[in-house]
Motif scaffolding. Sequence first.
Motif, PDB file in Angstrom:
ATOM      1  N   SER A   1      -1.027   1.538 -12.451  1.00 41.49           N
ATOM      2  CA  SER A   1      -1.034   1.177 -11.026  1.00 41.49           C
ATOM      3  C   SER A   1      -1.411  -0.275 -10.722  1.00 41.49           C
ATOM      4  O   SER A   1      -0.917  -0.827  -9.752  1.00 41.49           O
ATOM      5  CB  SER A   1      -1.911   2.155 -10.225  1.00 41.49           C
ATOM      6  OG  SER A   1      -3.242   2.106 -10.652  1.00 41.49           O
ATOM      7  N   PRO A   2      -2.249  -0.957 -11.531  1.00 41.60           N
ATOM      8  CA  PRO A   2      -2.567  -2.338 -11.136  1.00 41.60           C
ATOM      9  C   PRO A   2      -1.534  -3.392 -11.539  1.00 41.60           C
ATOM     10  O   PRO A   2      -1.562  -4.497 -10.999  1.00 41.60           O
ATOM     11  CB  PRO A   2      -3.895  -2.626 -11.864  1.00 41.60           C
ATOM     12  CG  PRO A   2      -4.283  -1.384 -12.571  1.00 41.60           C
ATOM     13  CD  PRO A   2      -3.096  -0.499 -12.636  1.00 41.60           C
ATOM     14  N   PHE A   3      -0.678  -3.120 -12.501  1.00 38.72           N
ATOM     15  CA  PHE A   3       0.244  -4.176 -12.952  1.00 38.72           C
ATOM     16  C   PHE A   3       1.499  -3.590 -13.596  1.00 38.72           C
ATOM     17  O   PHE A   3       1.518  -2.441 -14.013  1.00 38.72           O
ATOM     18  CB  PHE A   3      -0.453  -5.129 -13.948  1.00 38.72           C
ATOM     19  CG  PHE A   3      -1.200  -4.414 -15.038  1.00 38.72           C
ATOM     20  CD1 PHE A   3      -0.543  -3.930 -16.149  1.00 38.72           C
ATOM     21  CD2 PHE A   3      -2.576  -4.208 -14.930  1.00 38.72           C
ATOM     22  CE1 PHE A   3      -1.232  -3.256 -17.155  1.00 38.72           C
ATOM     23  CE2 PHE A   3      -3.273  -3.531 -15.935  1.00 38.72           C
ATOM     24  CZ  PHE A   3      -2.595  -3.053 -17.044  1.00 38.72           C
TER      25      PHE A   3
ATOM     26  N   ASP B   1       0.826  -1.222   0.000  1.00 35.69           N
ATOM     27  CA  ASP B   1       0.000   0.000   0.000  1.00 35.69           C
ATOM     28  C   ASP B   1       0.854   1.263   0.000  1.00 35.69           C
ATOM     29  O   ASP B   1       0.541   2.227  -0.700  1.00 35.69           O
ATOM     30  CB  ASP B   1      -0.960   0.003   1.191  1.00 35.69           C
ATOM     31  CG  ASP B   1      -1.972  -1.118   1.063  1.00 35.69           C
ATOM     32  OD1 ASP B   1      -2.601  -1.225   0.007  1.00 35.69           O
ATOM     33  OD2 ASP B   1      -2.102  -1.915   2.007  1.00 35.69           O
ATOM     34  N   TYR B   2       1.925   1.229   0.782  1.00 29.63           N
ATOM     35  CA  TYR B   2       2.825   2.394   0.795  1.00 29.63           C
ATOM     36  C   TYR B   2       3.338   2.663  -0.614  1.00 29.63           C
ATOM     37  O   TYR B   2       3.381   3.788  -1.095  1.00 29.63           O
ATOM     38  CB  TYR B   2       4.047   2.122   1.679  1.00 29.63           C
ATOM     39  CG  TYR B   2       3.811   2.086   3.167  1.00 29.63           C
ATOM     40  CD1 TYR B   2       2.733   2.742   3.754  1.00 29.63           C
ATOM     41  CD2 TYR B   2       4.708   1.419   4.003  1.00 29.63           C
ATOM     42  CE1 TYR B   2       2.554   2.716   5.129  1.00 29.63           C
ATOM     43  CE2 TYR B   2       4.538   1.401   5.368  1.00 29.63           C
ATOM     44  CZ  TYR B   2       3.465   2.044   5.934  1.00 29.63           C
ATOM     45  OH  TYR B   2       3.295   2.030   7.281  1.00 29.63           O
ATOM     46  N   TRP B   3       3.772   1.568  -1.239  1.00 36.41           N
ATOM     47  CA  TRP B   3       4.380   1.667  -2.566  1.00 36.41           C
ATOM     48  C   TRP B   3       3.365   2.146  -3.599  1.00 36.41           C
ATOM     49  O   TRP B   3       3.656   3.034  -4.404  1.00 36.41           O
ATOM     50  CB  TRP B   3       4.952   0.287  -2.939  1.00 36.41           C
ATOM     51  CG  TRP B   3       5.534   0.240  -4.306  1.00 36.41           C
ATOM     52  CD1 TRP B   3       6.810   0.536  -4.669  1.00 36.41           C
ATOM     53  CD2 TRP B   3       4.837  -0.096  -5.511  1.00 36.41           C
ATOM     54  NE1 TRP B   3       6.957   0.406  -6.023  1.00 36.41           N
ATOM     55  CE2 TRP B   3       5.758   0.017  -6.563  1.00 36.41           C
ATOM     56  CE3 TRP B   3       3.539  -0.488  -5.804  1.00 36.41           C
ATOM     57  CZ2 TRP B   3       5.421  -0.237  -7.884  1.00 36.41           C
ATOM     58  CZ3 TRP B   3       3.195  -0.738  -7.117  1.00 36.41           C
ATOM     59  CH2 TRP B   3       4.133  -0.619  -8.146  1.00 36.41           C
ATOM     60  N   LEU B   4       2.167   1.557  -3.579  1.00 39.46           N
ATOM     61  CA  LEU B   4       1.137   1.902  -4.571  1.00 39.46           C
ATOM     62  C   LEU B   4       0.793   3.388  -4.493  1.00 39.46           C
ATOM     63  O   LEU B   4       0.649   4.070  -5.510  1.00 39.46           O
ATOM     64  CB  LEU B   4      -0.113   1.049  -4.329  1.00 39.46           C
ATOM     65  CG  LEU B   4      -1.205   1.160  -5.378  1.00 39.46           C
ATOM     66  CD1 LEU B   4      -0.744   0.562  -6.703  1.00 39.46           C
ATOM     67  CD2 LEU B   4      -2.478   0.470  -4.911  1.00 39.46           C
ATOM     68  N   GLU B   5       0.684   3.885  -3.270  1.00 39.16           N
ATOM     69  CA  GLU B   5       0.332   5.296  -3.109  1.00 39.16           C
ATOM     70  C   GLU B   5       1.480   6.204  -3.544  1.00 39.16           C
ATOM     71  O   GLU B   5       1.271   7.199  -4.234  1.00 39.16           O
ATOM     72  CB  GLU B   5      -0.051   5.574  -1.653  1.00 39.16           C
ATOM     73  CG  GLU B   5      -1.452   5.056  -1.376  1.00 39.16           C
ATOM     74  CD  GLU B   5      -1.829   5.041   0.080  1.00 39.16           C
ATOM     75  OE1 GLU B   5      -1.095   5.648   0.895  1.00 39.16           O
ATOM     76  OE2 GLU B   5      -2.847   4.421   0.404  1.00 39.16           O
ATOM     77  N   ASP B   6       2.683   5.836  -3.101  1.00 38.59           N
ATOM     78  CA  ASP B   6       3.833   6.691  -3.407  1.00 38.59           C
ATOM     79  C   ASP B   6       4.133   6.693  -4.907  1.00 38.59           C
ATOM     80  O   ASP B   6       4.402   7.740  -5.494  1.00 38.59           O
ATOM     81  CB  ASP B   6       5.044   6.174  -2.620  1.00 38.59           C
ATOM     82  CG  ASP B   6       6.244   7.068  -2.779  1.00 38.59           C
ATOM     83  OD1 ASP B   6       6.194   8.196  -2.259  1.00 38.59           O
ATOM     84  OD2 ASP B   6       7.221   6.661  -3.440  1.00 38.59           O
TER      85      ASP B   6
END
Length: 645
Positions: A329-331, A83-88
Amino acid sequence: MPILEREPPKGRRESYVLPKVPVPPLKQTLDMYLSCMKHLVKEEQYQKTKAIVVKFGEPGGTGELLQKKLLERSDKTYNWVYDYWLEDMYLNQRLALPVNSNPAMVFPKQNFKDRKDSLRFAAHLITGVLEYKERIDTRVLPVDFARGQLAGTPLCMKQYYRLFNTYRLPGHKRDTLVIHKPGSTEQEHIIVACKNQFFVLDLVVNKKKLKEMDILTQLEKIVKMAENSEERQPPFGLLTSDGRTEWAQAREVLIKDSVNRESLAVIEKCLCVLCLDNPSGMEVGDTSRALLMLHGGGHDKMGANRWYDKPMQFIVGEDGVCGTVCEHSPFEGIVLVACTEYLMKFMTGSPSKMGRATSVSELPTPARLLWKTTPHIQDLLKASAERLQRLVRDLDMDVHKFEVYGKEFIKKQKMSPDAYIQVALQLAFYRCNGRLVSTYESASIRRFHEGRVDNIRSATSEALAFVKAMTDEKASLSDSEKMKQLWDAINAQTNYTITAITGFGIDNHLLGLREIAQELKMERPEIFTDETYVASNQFILSTSQVPTTVEMFCCYGPVVPNGYGCCYNPQSDHLLFSVTSFHGSTETCSAVFIKALDEGLVEMRDLCRKCNKPQSSAAPAASKAVENNQGAGSKLPSTLQKTGK
Ligand code: COA
């Protein structure tokens, strides 16, 4: 932020229980951080940073506290960094998606006889998409296994399950990745864009799935309807090409009206978007095709015939320019390659079923999506169009096929082709700019549950020594000295690769420490406000290997205004590079970079030919990195311990 727990993947083809991404030892990350940055910042700044890092890592210090919290988070979640990574990496980013974030895959140029021929291709492509989606929904996709370095371990398949059922919803400060339930009946349509109009193509009519011939019939109707200028709607797709905050604000205005709300809801739930492009009028070469995929050539060409939030967007141009542009963002690109290669093989391997298919008897006319406009919305559309145009004018792109040799030559030198290419990119950058800069190379961490990527920091001190040996110190060093420097650079790069793909990269770890401090409402620790940390995250060189086994290539834009995006596709006898930069920067020029890259690759080959004594294998470098990680007290997955090259 709440900790999101996730179920481990279920399904008969996914019986592998993948390990969790490790939390690297604090000291290891801090030491690596210093050695990654020492040669990239001024000595005075480095000394300042060193003192800050030492203080952060001292016993009982902030670093230890944050590390403890991160380990607790790791215990409680399946993937502490996801989650940290996806947001950043994505959801917090405010820049427009085209060029800045969405990568594109350029298919081989098609030779369509006429519009109908291009629609046949599109119908066949969508049939392939449906077949692939069926494989995803029924979970029969075979599990991927790692190739190259540390080959043989199973990889996380989760990204495949996000190809068609996700949508990136714009937000004022942060976007949301909306995930629909796989196989949901709400998702039985695609959106077809034609002449900046959006149409709903239902794939299930009267509980019957449309056959390829039905899809073609519907596409023909859509093309006809799009031509009707009386019913033409404004080009609303333009809004999705804007900055994320601008689009979120515009969306808030749109949804005040129920017509717009309904149109948005249908788009946000579709499986994918199919863009039927008119001929762009541009000369059709690799570079122009790549540009048309990335940004559509601007609002006056195909730039508004898109919906950039949708992860899978297929483009079929009447002039044979085809491909996909993807919300990232998804893949990752590797999953995109697997999907599109399947589609390309489907297209060439399975004949079109037009003749034999029986059509669903009564096909309703596809619905055109309607929009309610106001003078304010017209102004918003105009502003989005202008901003897209600026982006289009600014992008400096060059797709280049280096044909002197390919990865087979590099393998014969007993070197990792990826490491070799990365060193060549450093040499090119140094030639152009006289310095090295923070470099990003994506390293897959799909060996771990829900693993995405970490970063291989390719601007190593060994790379700097080598590029200097090939330039500034060229006359004073012998070939064998240069060769030694090349080997040191290759080994350093290979070691870093192994460190990153086994979950011990520093970028995710530092991000985790930073974000957990924020969650604890602590003042941001100095290590993260320090100039060196800021520089370490300015990826002036943003690179990625996206190899393909069929004729197509991937491309993307730079991630900073004064940077390069460089996507490469190593083939046996040639190397394909897609280089991007911005005209607005006086520090970059894609053509100059490519020229330097070409020269460097030739010089590296000449050096290897003259004096390389290939080391018996890459094993010393690889096993050293694996050993180091074990020695650091961290737990490598047992599969990795066995499969070192
Ligand atoms: N001697 C001879 N051959 C060697 C060698 C050596 N010393 N080292 C590697 N090779 C061979 C490998 O066995 C492999 O062979 P193959 O082509 O038969 O499979 C080939 O060279 C390629 O290996 P290498 O160049 O080392 O790269 P890799 O395939 O291990 O890839 C990364 C390295 C970092 C690119 C990869 O691990 C990765 O993470 N890929 C994902 C990147 C990504 O996510 N991209 C998309 C971002 S959106």
